[in-house]
Design a protein around this motif. Structure first.
Motif, PDB file in Angstrom:
ATOM      1  N   THR A  72       0.824  -1.207   0.000  1.00 56.89           N
ATOM      2  CA  THR A  72       0.000   0.000   0.000  1.00 56.89           C
ATOM      3  C   THR A  72       0.855   1.252   0.000  1.00 56.89           C
ATOM      4  OG1 THR A  72      -1.665  -1.244   1.248  1.00 56.89           O
ATOM      5  CG2 THR A  72      -1.907   1.138   1.162  1.00 56.89           C
ATOM      6  N   LEU A  73       1.958   1.223   0.747  1.00 61.85           N
ATOM      7  CA  LEU A  73       2.877   2.354   0.705  1.00 61.85           C
ATOM      8  C   LEU A  73       3.460   2.523  -0.693  1.00 61.85           C
ATOM      9  CD1 LEU A  73       4.750   1.895   4.103  1.00 61.85           C
ATOM     10  CD2 LEU A  73       3.253   3.793   3.471  1.00 61.85           C
ATOM     11  N   ALA A  74       3.732   1.417  -1.367  1.00 54.69           N
ATOM     12  CA  ALA A  74       4.241   1.495  -2.733  1.00 54.69           C
ATOM     13  C   ALA A  74       3.213   2.116  -3.673  1.00 54.69           C
ATOM     14  CB  ALA A  74       4.626   0.102  -3.221  1.00 54.69           C
ATOM     15  N   LEU A  75       1.947   1.787  -3.484  1.00 54.02           N
ATOM     16  CA  LEU A  75       0.902   2.384  -4.312  1.00 54.02           C
ATOM     17  C   LEU A  75       0.793   3.883  -4.064  1.00 54.02           C
ATOM     18  CD1 LEU A  75      -1.858  -0.366  -4.022  1.00 54.02           C
ATOM     19  CD2 LEU A  75      -0.289   0.042  -5.912  1.00 54.02           C
ATOM     20  N   LEU A  76       1.031   4.295  -2.832  1.00 56.48           N
ATOM     21  CA  LEU A  76       1.062   5.731  -2.546  1.00 56.48           C
ATOM     22  C   LEU A  76       2.202   6.413  -3.295  1.00 56.48           C
ATOM     23  CD1 LEU A  76       0.297   5.928   1.286  1.00 56.48           C
ATOM     24  CD2 LEU A  76      -1.090   6.840  -0.567  1.00 56.48           C
ATOM     25  N   GLU A  77       3.338   5.754  -3.351  1.00 58.00           N
ATOM     26  CA  GLU A  77       4.457   6.315  -4.088  1.00 58.00           C
ATOM     27  C   GLU A  77       4.171   6.347  -5.588  1.00 58.00           C
ATOM     28  OE1 GLU A  77       6.977   7.726  -2.594  1.00 58.00           O
ATOM     29  OE2 GLU A  77       6.029   7.200  -0.697  1.00 58.00           O
ATOM     30  N   VAL A  78       3.455   5.362  -6.087  1.00 57.09           N
ATOM     31  CA  VAL A  78       3.060   5.381  -7.498  1.00 57.09           C
ATOM     32  C   VAL A  78       2.165   6.578  -7.768  1.00 57.09           C
ATOM     33  CG1 VAL A  78       1.732   4.152  -9.254  1.00 57.09           C
ATOM     34  CG2 VAL A  78       3.349   2.909  -7.828  1.00 57.09           C
ATOM     35  N   ARG A  79       1.262   6.876  -6.848  1.00 57.17           N
ATOM     36  CA  ARG A  79       0.389   8.039  -7.002  1.00 57.17           C
ATOM     37  C   ARG A  79       1.190   9.325  -7.087  1.00 57.17           C
ATOM     38  NH1 ARG A  79      -4.599   7.580  -8.880  1.00 57.17           N
ATOM     39  NH2 ARG A  79      -5.713   5.876  -7.916  1.00 57.17           N
ATOM     40  N   SER A  80       2.242   9.363  -6.307  1.00 55.20           N
ATOM     41  CA  SER A  80       3.092  10.561  -6.296  1.00 55.20           C
ATOM     42  C   SER A  80       4.133  10.545  -7.401  1.00 55.20           C
ATOM     43  CB  SER A  80       3.790  10.679  -4.934  1.00 55.20           C
ATOM     44  OG  SER A  80       2.838  10.730  -3.895  1.00 55.20           O
ATOM     45  N   LYS A  81       4.107   9.518  -8.261  1.00 50.69           N
ATOM     46  CA  LYS A  81       5.033   9.359  -9.385  1.00 50.69           C
ATOM     47  C   LYS A  81       6.482   9.240  -8.919  1.00 50.69           C
ATOM     48  CE  LYS A  81       2.032  11.711 -12.688  1.00 50.69           C
ATOM     49  NZ  LYS A  81       1.906  12.783 -13.715  1.00 50.69           N
ATOM     50  N   ARG A  82       6.674   8.648  -7.757  1.00 50.27           N
ATOM     51  CA  ARG A  82       8.020   8.331  -7.275  1.00 50.27           C
ATOM     52  C   ARG A  82       8.229   6.835  -7.495  1.00 50.27           C
ATOM     53  NH1 ARG A  82       6.430  12.195  -3.166  1.00 50.27           N
ATOM     54  NH2 ARG A  82       5.637  10.502  -1.864  1.00 50.27           N
ATOM     55  N   TYR A  83       8.580   6.491  -8.715  1.00 48.75           N
ATOM     56  CA  TYR A  83       8.572   5.100  -9.124  1.00 48.75           C
ATOM     57  C   TYR A  83       9.716   4.294  -8.520  1.00 48.75           C
ATOM     58  CZ  TYR A  83       5.259   7.039 -12.452  1.00 48.75           C
ATOM     59  OH  TYR A  83       4.193   7.689 -13.013  1.00 48.75           O
ATOM     60  N   GLU A  84      10.858   4.923  -8.305  1.00 52.34           N
ATOM     61  CA  GLU A  84      11.970   4.190  -7.706  1.00 52.34           C
ATOM     62  C   GLU A  84      11.632   3.769  -6.277  1.00 52.34           C
ATOM     63  OE1 GLU A  84      14.755   3.039  -9.024  1.00 52.34           O
ATOM     64  OE2 GLU A  84      13.965   3.751 -10.938  1.00 52.34           O
ATOM     65  N   ALA A 104       8.655   3.343  -5.157  1.00 53.64           N
ATOM     66  CA  ALA A 104       7.602   2.337  -5.267  1.00 53.64           C
ATOM     67  C   ALA A 104       8.189   0.960  -5.551  1.00 53.64           C
ATOM     68  CB  ALA A 104       6.620   2.731  -6.367  1.00 53.64           C
ATOM     69  N   ARG A 105       9.171   0.906  -6.435  1.00 57.84           N
ATOM     70  CA  ARG A 105       9.795  -0.381  -6.731  1.00 57.84           C
ATOM     71  C   ARG A 105      10.498  -0.956  -5.501  1.00 57.84           C
ATOM     72  NH1 ARG A 105      11.114   2.470 -11.773  1.00 57.84           N
ATOM     73  NH2 ARG A 105       9.911   1.534 -13.466  1.00 57.84           N
ATOM     74  N   TYR A 106      11.150  -0.077  -4.750  1.00 56.98           N
ATOM     75  CA  TYR A 106      11.823  -0.547  -3.531  1.00 56.98           C
ATOM     76  C   TYR A 106      10.809  -1.145  -2.553  1.00 56.98           C
ATOM     77  CZ  TYR A 106      14.007  -0.342   1.053  1.00 56.98           C
ATOM     78  OH  TYR A 106      14.461  -0.651   2.308  1.00 56.98           O
ATOM     79  N   LEU A 107       9.669  -0.481  -2.382  1.00 58.53           N
ATOM     80  CA  LEU A 107       8.646  -0.975  -1.455  1.00 58.53           C
ATOM     81  C   LEU A 107       8.019  -2.273  -1.966  1.00 58.53           C
ATOM     82  CD1 LEU A 107       7.017   2.446  -0.544  1.00 58.53           C
ATOM     83  CD2 LEU A 107       8.327   0.969   0.994  1.00 58.53           C
TER      84      LEU A 107
END
Length: 649
Positions: free
Chosen positions: A302-314, A316-319
């Protein structure tokens, strides 16, 4: 004679402490003895008078072991005209005074011969004990009344486990009434166990009996004294789905108070806040979940999906990588990661992640479905059809797979074949809104407007408050716009926005309608309204809700129809998509079956699912459909060969 008298006096004085002296000795004597004397007691009264005259300073002593017959020494002591009958009466009175001592059963041979007084006393005492026992059974203080089942049904915990498992199987086969009967019996036999309440509530929710499910959860919380966090959490999810956000927050809070390590409560609460646009609150809740529960794949995902929303893809991949480390068999984490890479057009990495997803959970219907849609969008029709057929073979009661396959066949085959699949999907679950919505969209594309309106109305009659209903109203509005019913189209767009005010597609479609009619000022007002009322999260809710709520394929078709999708990406994003841990896209020669990564789909299906990949069509559908599908496949192959020949020329 004097020696016997002195010893008798000594014994009498040693036993005198059992009674309290009184100022009136005569009253004390008769008050103590009167309740115990028999009706015919004239000899006894004479004995009492003699005892009183013999020793007026002390009451008669209690005898430890009274005798039933008079001894010679006693005859000499009380020999002033008293016969043996009087002495026996005196001894019987002393025995009556010994009623305080517990009566012990004696063998028949040891009983005194002739008199039978002890036997009568034992019989009387046993009658008293029986009466007291019956009285005690009537009083809940002494012996609580337990409601016990019949001898065939014993209150063993293993029976509860077996009953819950049986009810689960019945619910999977849509035999809800039988499952409900079993679960209600479990609640009656094990009222303090929370599992039957949770299972019954979920079964009722599957039948859209929300109010009954709410009552079950409320009774469960009362029966468990509010200490079962699972019931609180399920109740909170129910209220959240019904739109009672404030009530859902209270219930989620109660679940975390009951058990602060209940990971589902923290995660469900965070997802709800994400859906409401409260990103800071969602992050705070997820942080608490990590603090109290430790690393968990759902929290990281879910934290990774939040990062995807913010377009912080790196990030998101780490999470996502952390989520798959916590649980390598988490199909949901692999799927969410694959969707990220697919959205970033990292095709080969996405395909390898889909392979990981199906390997982690071979029977997961979402894995086969999303992978099939992914391949279908790339134009790999045969592989997409095979993936959906495999998913349907292991999940024959799932309507979503049939719906997506129907859209695939409509796009690359015939509308009649798609209608057969839509009909079968609607028969599997008549309350699945996306099936009716997608079917209506297909009929609209085929020009059957009356049939399309009928199917749209059927979808809205199921539930007019869901996001599927909002998409259905938007698609219906486009239909009315195309045929010239502009007033009806405006009403439908407005109704759709009343359900989901964050839909960018609906706002822009309405604005384009006004602009086409020459109302440029009104169109600009609609665009401004969208930007004024939007929340922090403006993207589609499917990313927020996660990996299970897959967007209906019909939505993609509508977006393509309206030319509202933008596929451009920056150079930085293209560089970033190639650099992430765990999965790499260095194998550019991987084919559609995943051979570039060493994954053999056909062999996997044979070993893990015991299916024959070459016989999926026969297993999947009736013979009539199989023949039409086979003929359509031959036509497509011949067309493809002709196209290749023309391209070579």
């Amino acid at each position: 004679m004097s020696i016997f008298s002195s010893s008798s006096t000594t014994s009498s004085s040693s036993k005198f402490t059992l009674f309290s002296p009184s100022q009136n000795p005569n009253y004390s004597k008769f008050h103590l003895i009167t309740p115990l004397k028999a009706p015919n007691s004239s000899p006894t009264q004479r004995v009492l008078l003699h005892i009183h005259s013999h020793d007026s300073s002390s009451p008669p002593a209690l005898q430890e072991n009274p005798q039933n017959s008079a001894s010679k020494a006693e005859m000499e002591e009380y020999g002033d005209g008293f016969d043996e009958e009087i002495i026996k009466a005196k001894k019987s009175l002393e025995e009556l005074l010994v009623v305080r001592r517990p009566v012990m059963e004696e063998p028949r041979g040891e009983a005194d011969g002739g008199s039978g007084i002890k036997l009568k006393e034992s019989a009387a005492s046993s009658k008293i004990d029986q009466g007291l026992s019956r009285f005690a059974k009537k009083m809940p203080i002494f012996e609580p009344k337990l409601v016990e089942p019949s001898s065939e049904e014993k209150l063993l915990l293993v029976n509860l486990d077996l009953a819950l498992y049986k009810a689960k199987l019945l619910a999977r086969n849509y035999r809800f009434q039988e499952a409900e009967e079993i679960l209600r019996k479990c609640i009656n036999y094990w009222p303090e166990d929370g599992r039957p309440y949770v299972a019954l509530g979920k079964t009722l929710c599957k039948q859209s009996k929300m109010n009954e499910a709410r009552v079950v959860y409320e009774k469960g919380c009362q029966a468990t004294q509010g200490e079962n966090s699972y019931i609180w959490q399920c109740w909170a999810v129910l209220e959240s789905r019904m739109g009672n956000i404030r009530r859902a927050r209270e219930l989620f809070d109660a679940a975390t108070v009951a058990d602060k390590k209940h990971i589902a409560a923290w995660h469900g609460w965070a997802v709800m806040e994400m859906k409401e646009g409260n990103i800071k609150k969602a992050r705070h809740l997820l942080g608490k979940a990590l603090k109290f529960c430790g690393g968990n794949e759902y929290i990281y995902q879910t934290l990774a999906l939040l990062e995807v929303r913010s377009k912080r893809y790196e990030q998101a991949r780490y999470l996502f990588k952390q989520a798959t480390k916590c649980n390598p068999r988490s199909c949901a984490s692999w799927l969410a990661w694959a969707q990220l890479e697919a959205k970033q057009e990292n095709i080969y990495a996405a395909r390898r992640l889909f392979e990981k997803a199906v390997q982690s959970s071979p029977k997961n219907r979402f894995a086969w479905h999303v992978w099939g849609v992914f391949e279908g969008n790339l134009g790999n029709v045969d592989l997409a059809r095979k993936l959906m057929m495999i998913g349907h073979a292991v999940n024959p009661r799932d309507p979503v797979l049939l719906q997506s396959l129907a859209l695939l066949e409509y796009r690359y085959s015939t509308a009649n074949l798609a209608r057969v699949l839509f009909k079968r999907a609607s028969e599997l679950d008549s309350r699945h809104q996306p099936v009716w919505f997608a079917w209506g969209w297909m009929e609209w594309k085929e020009g059957n407007l009356a049939k399309a309106r009928e199917l749209y109305l059927k979808a809205l009659s199921i539930d007019s408050t869901t996001e599927s209903a909002a998409r259905c109203l938007q698609a219906w509005g486009v239909l009315e716009q195309r045929v010239g019913n502009l007033s009806a189209a405006r009403r439908l767009f407005r109704s759709s926005l009343n359900i989901n005010s964050q839909s960018y597609v609906t706002w822009m479609t309405w604005a384009s309608l006004e602009e086409d009619q020459g109302n440029s000022i009104r169109a600009e007002e609609i665009r401004n309204l969208y930007f004024q009322q939007r929340t922090e999260i403006v993207d589609d809710a499917s990313w927020i809700m996660g990996f299970l709520d897959i967007i209906d394929p019909a939505v993609d078709s509508i977006k393509r129809l309206l030319n509202l999708e933008k596929g451009d990406t920056t150079t930085e994003e293209r560089v970033a998509r190639e650099q992430f841990g765990g999965v790499s896209a260095d194998n550019g020669e991987g084919n559609a079956a995943g051979s570039g990564s060493g994954f053999d789909l056909n062999e996997f299906v044979r070993q893990k699912l015991s299916l024959d990949p070459s016989n999926l069509e026969v297993r999947f559908a009736p013979s009539s459909w199989s023949k039409s599908s086979a003929s359509a496949t031959k036509v497509r192959r011949s067309e493809g060969n002709n196209a290749n020949a023309v391209a070579k020329e």
